[in-house]
Design a protein around this motif. Structure first.
Motif, PDB file in Angstrom:
ATOM      1  N   LYS A  67       5.739   8.631  -2.222  1.00  0.00           N
ATOM      2  CA  LYS A  67       4.531   8.318  -3.004  1.00  0.00           C
ATOM      3  C   LYS A  67       3.782   9.622  -3.277  1.00  0.00           C
ATOM      4  O   LYS A  67       2.596   9.769  -2.993  1.00  0.00           O
ATOM      5  CB  LYS A  67       3.633   7.333  -2.244  1.00  0.00           C
ATOM      6  N   GLU A  94       0.560  -0.089  12.601  1.00  0.00           N
ATOM      7  CA  GLU A  94       1.738   0.040  11.730  1.00  0.00           C
ATOM      8  C   GLU A  94       2.008   1.505  11.381  1.00  0.00           C
ATOM      9  O   GLU A  94       3.169   1.937  11.334  1.00  0.00           O
ATOM     10  CB  GLU A  94       1.557  -0.787  10.457  1.00  0.00           C
ATOM     11  N   CYS A 136      -2.024  -1.283   0.697  1.00  0.00           N
ATOM     12  CA  CYS A 136      -2.304  -2.717   0.728  1.00  0.00           C
ATOM     13  C   CYS A 136      -2.410  -3.160  -0.726  1.00  0.00           C
ATOM     14  O   CYS A 136      -3.339  -2.740  -1.434  1.00  0.00           O
ATOM     15  CB  CYS A 136      -3.600  -2.983   1.491  1.00  0.00           C
ATOM     16  N   ASN A 137      -1.427  -3.941  -1.172  1.00  0.00           N
ATOM     17  CA  ASN A 137      -1.354  -4.323  -2.592  1.00  0.00           C
ATOM     18  C   ASN A 137      -1.405  -3.096  -3.493  1.00  0.00           C
ATOM     19  O   ASN A 137      -2.125  -3.061  -4.485  1.00  0.00           O
ATOM     20  CB  ASN A 137      -2.469  -5.306  -2.938  1.00  0.00           C
ATOM     21  N   GLU A 138      -0.636  -2.079  -3.098  1.00  0.00           N
ATOM     22  CA  GLU A 138      -0.492  -0.811  -3.838  1.00  0.00           C
ATOM     23  C   GLU A 138      -1.757   0.059  -3.827  1.00  0.00           C
ATOM     24  O   GLU A 138      -1.828   1.056  -4.531  1.00  0.00           O
ATOM     25  CB  GLU A 138      -0.008  -1.047  -5.275  1.00  0.00           C
ATOM     26  N   MET A 149      -0.491  -7.324   0.530  1.00  0.00           N
ATOM     27  CA  MET A 149       0.657  -7.068   1.378  1.00  0.00           C
ATOM     28  C   MET A 149       0.679  -5.600   1.786  1.00  0.00           C
ATOM     29  O   MET A 149       0.583  -4.716   0.944  1.00  0.00           O
ATOM     30  CB  MET A 149       1.932  -7.442   0.636  1.00  0.00           C
ATOM     31  N   LEU A 150       0.811  -5.340   3.073  1.00  0.00           N
ATOM     32  CA  LEU A 150       0.804  -3.982   3.608  1.00  0.00           C
ATOM     33  C   LEU A 150       2.214  -3.394   3.610  1.00  0.00           C
ATOM     34  O   LEU A 150       3.165  -4.043   4.027  1.00  0.00           O
ATOM     35  CB  LEU A 150       0.262  -3.988   5.039  1.00  0.00           C
ATOM     36  N   LYS A 151       2.308  -2.142   3.152  1.00  0.00           N
ATOM     37  CA  LYS A 151       3.568  -1.398   3.205  1.00  0.00           C
ATOM     38  C   LYS A 151       3.250   0.030   3.619  1.00  0.00           C
ATOM     39  O   LYS A 151       2.244   0.590   3.180  1.00  0.00           O
ATOM     40  CB  LYS A 151       4.274  -1.409   1.855  1.00  0.00           C
ATOM     41  N   ILE A 152       4.123   0.576   4.444  1.00  0.00           N
ATOM     42  CA  ILE A 152       3.993   1.966   4.896  1.00  0.00           C
ATOM     43  C   ILE A 152       5.098   2.781   4.233  1.00  0.00           C
ATOM     44  O   ILE A 152       6.264   2.397   4.273  1.00  0.00           O
ATOM     45  CB  ILE A 152       4.130   2.074   6.432  1.00  0.00           C
ATOM     46  N   TYR A 153       4.717   3.897   3.629  1.00  0.00           N
ATOM     47  CA  TYR A 153       5.675   4.767   2.941  1.00  0.00           C
ATOM     48  C   TYR A 153       5.558   6.196   3.450  1.00  0.00           C
ATOM     49  O   TYR A 153       4.445   6.674   3.701  1.00  0.00           O
ATOM     50  CB  TYR A 153       5.384   4.825   1.437  1.00  0.00           C
ATOM     51  N   ALA A 196      -0.360   4.193   4.063  1.00  0.00           N
ATOM     52  CA  ALA A 196      -0.367   2.726   4.096  1.00  0.00           C
ATOM     53  C   ALA A 196      -0.950   2.232   2.785  1.00  0.00           C
ATOM     54  O   ALA A 196      -2.025   2.679   2.356  1.00  0.00           O
ATOM     55  CB  ALA A 196      -1.214   2.228   5.263  1.00  0.00           C
TER      56      ALA A 196
END
Length: 158
Positions: A10, A99, A57-59, A1-5, A55
């Motif tokens: 982070k 993204e 992807c699965n941390e 799962m992709l997440k942008i921080y 970005a």
């Protein structure tokens, strides 16, 4: 799962972003890795410009981008700038770059900017011109980068 921080959420990942940046844009220049690390550490400690996004992807960190006040010394009249978009080669063509760009565009809107600028790395100028043009970026002008290379400047209406 992709997440942008935002990088300041982070903080521990700033050395990875500094490493990517150094390898891609600074290794052949008269700039130390220590200075690049220092710059990314400052970005990890604040949400003010310049700032960076990472970005995951699965941390696992797979990409980055920055928003800077000035990125092209020859065009300090233009601000702000999308800068240092990078996605690990094995993770390209999955929408991660888009993204990351959207994160910068959203922050730029929040800060009240009306336009955002970028310049193209002359090593891949044709490919990059197509990449950004198909995403709504508009050619503004030719320019000269910090190394004296010809480049193209684009903008995006927010």
């Amino acid at each position: 799962m992709l997440k942008i921080y935002p990088l300041h959420e982070k903080k521990s990942l700033y050395p990875i972003l500094a490493y990517w940046s150094y390898l891609n844009w600074f290794i052949n220049r008269d700039l130390s890795f220590r200075l690049v690390m220092y710059e990314y550490k400052k970005r990890a400690e604040s949400n003010e410009l310049p700032c960076s996004f990472v970005a995951l992807c699965n941390e696992f960190p797979v990409g980055m981008v920055s928003l800077r006040t000035v990125d092209l010394q020859s065009r300090e009249d233009l601000t702000p700038w999308l800068s240092a978009l990078y996605v690990l080669p094995d993770y390209r063509n999955r929408g991660i770059g888009s993204e990351l760009i959207n994160a910068v565009l959203d922050l730029s809107r929040e800060k009240g900017f009306k336009k955002i600028f970028l310049f193209l790395d002359n090593r891949d100028i044709i490919k990059l011109e197509k990449y950004y043009s198909t995403r709504g970026w508009i050619y503004l002008d030719d320019g000269t980068d910090s190394d004296g290379n010809n480049t193209k400047i684009f903008f995006y209406e927010l």
